[in-house]
Design an enzyme around this catalytic site. Structure first.
Site, short mmCIF file in Angstrom:
data_model
loop_
_atom_site.label_atom_id
_atom_site.label_comp_id
_atom_site.label_asym_id
_atom_site.label_seq_id
_atom_site.Cartn_x
_atom_site.Cartn_y
_atom_site.Cartn_z
N CYS A 53 0.84 -1.20 0.00
CA CYS A 53 0.00 0.00 0.00
C CYS A 53 0.88 1.26 0.00
O CYS A 53 2.00 1.25 0.52
CB CYS A 53 -0.91 0.00 1.23
SG CYS A 53 -2.47 -0.85 0.96
N CYS A 159 0.12 -16.62 -3.88
CA CYS A 159 0.26 -15.16 -3.84
C CYS A 159 0.34 -14.73 -2.38
O CYS A 159 -0.44 -15.17 -1.55
CB CYS A 159 -0.92 -14.52 -4.55
SG CYS A 159 -0.86 -12.75 -4.50
N SER A 160 1.30 -13.85 -2.10
CA SER A 160 1.61 -13.53 -0.72
C SER A 160 0.77 -12.38 -0.15
O SER A 160 0.82 -12.12 1.04
CB SER A 160 3.09 -13.17 -0.62
OG SER A 160 3.37 -12.05 -1.45
#
Ligand code: H2U
Ligand code: ZN
Length: 345
Positions: A53, A159-160
């Site tokens: 983010c 996917c992490s």
């Protein structure tokens, strides 16, 4: 004439020159496993502990800028590094053959918004992602032989982080899969003086049985030789070798067709559809690449619901890939999905 496939047969993949086993009669077998719809948790537009983010600290210690649109950074845990390392010592016996490699790995955040996926971004935003990917490919292609753009989406695909992102790995070597595609396309071009995938796209448009979506510049099909249940191939209908070769208009029509495909994927099992996807274009470096046609592969693992995936085990690991539902049935199911995302219904 439409061909009906309802008995066991093998299909040939001209890109990899591998066969796959199709067993349509097995789709009638009983299924006693679970088949639950998944509960979706609402995600925030901004997540304070997300390392992707805007403005947040990454695991590698760097802070993301307060980015407003697609943002690229150097992977803090890269699989390839720029410094060449020459192995020391005397040359090993042939069974221990290896070679040193160099490269660069980057991460691309598709959007500053933590709660979106490509399927929920609008075509204008998706077109920006495509433009950035084309620029990255062009820049890294000046230094490296191969630039692999890909996205792992969903926990099931390893996917992490749900923040919408992809990866770019550039390497000084041509990896196995694109190397195979290079050889097969070259062989076909020498025989037919036309790119394999351009001719294939033409045939699929005539046949229509596996077409999921099409617009002026692009075609999406479940390939005749698909291994994953809802695998698709995205091909330009005009000759294009690499992502940087697309015009602004072609990028925009690509954004439109990707949006269509991804919404259909999400609608299929009313879930944020997991997949691994990636772009293949001509390698970089000296040489004639007229035989290459740009394309994207989508490899989604789900088989019959949001939780039931296809396992590539037993026969697949030891013999060859096998599928039950035919590519034609899969294309039909995808094609009939609404164009509007289920979140908006
Ligand atoms: P995946 O979710 O597809 O695994 O991609 C996440 C990538 O982001 C992964 O390659 C990198 C990981 O190395 N990463 C960073 O570069 N910095 C971070 O702070 C966390 C994750
Ligand atoms: Zn985030």
């Amino acid at each position: 004439m439409e061909i009906i496939w309802n008995t066991p047969h093998r299909r040939f993949n001209p890109l990899t020159e591998e066969w796959i086993l199709v067993s349509p009669q097995r789709t009638k077998r009983p299924w006693l496993g679970q088949q639950e719809p998944v509960k979706e948790s609402l995600r925030n537009r901004y997540q304070p502990d997300c390392y992707l983010c805007p403005g947040n600290l990454r695991a590698g210690g760097q802070r993301n800028p307060d980015y407003k649109k697609t943002f690229v950074f150097t992977n803090d845990f890269p699989a390839l590094i720029q410094t060449p390392v020459t192995p020391k010592g005397k040359s090993p016996p042939p069974f221990f053959r290896s070679e040193s490699v160099t490269g660069e790995c980057r991460v691309i955040c598709f959007s500053p918004r933590h709660d979106l996926t490509l399927a929920e971004m609008n075509p204008k935003e998706i077109a920006i992602v495509i433009k950035v990917l084309a620029e990255q490919t062009e820049e890294l292609g000046k230094k490296y032989r191969w630039v692999q753009v890909f996205e792992n989406k969903g926990e099931i695909m390893g996917c992490s982080n749900p923040h919408p992102h992809g990866q770019i790995w550039a390497s000084n070597f041509l990896p196995e899969k694109p190397d195979k595609e290079d050889r097969s396309q070259k062989k076909y071009y020498h025989q037919h003086q036309s790119p394999l995938l351009l001719d294939y796209a033409q045939e699929e448009l005539v046949c229509q049985q596996r077409v999921v979506a099409a617009n002026r510049d692009w075609l999406v099909v479940v390939p005749f030789w698909a291994v994953w249940p809802f695998e698709t191939l995205v091909i330009p209908r005009i000759p294009v070798r690499r992502l940087p070769g697309l015009t602004a208009e072609q990028r925009f029509s690509l954004a439109g067709i990707l949006k269509q495909l991804l919404v259909k994927y999400d609608n299929l099992f009313q879930t944020s559809f997991p997949y691994s996807m990636g772009w293949h274009g001509a390698p970089f470096g000296q040489g004639d690449y007229s035989h290459w046609q740009l394309h994207a592969h989508f490899y989604p693992p789900l088989l019959r619901s949001a939780t039931i995936k296809k396992f590539m085990v037993g026969y697949e690991m030891l013999a060859e890939p096998q599928r039950d539902i035919t590519p034609e049935q899969a294309a039909e199911k995808l094609k009939e999905q609404p164009e509007s995302h289920y979140h908006n219904l």
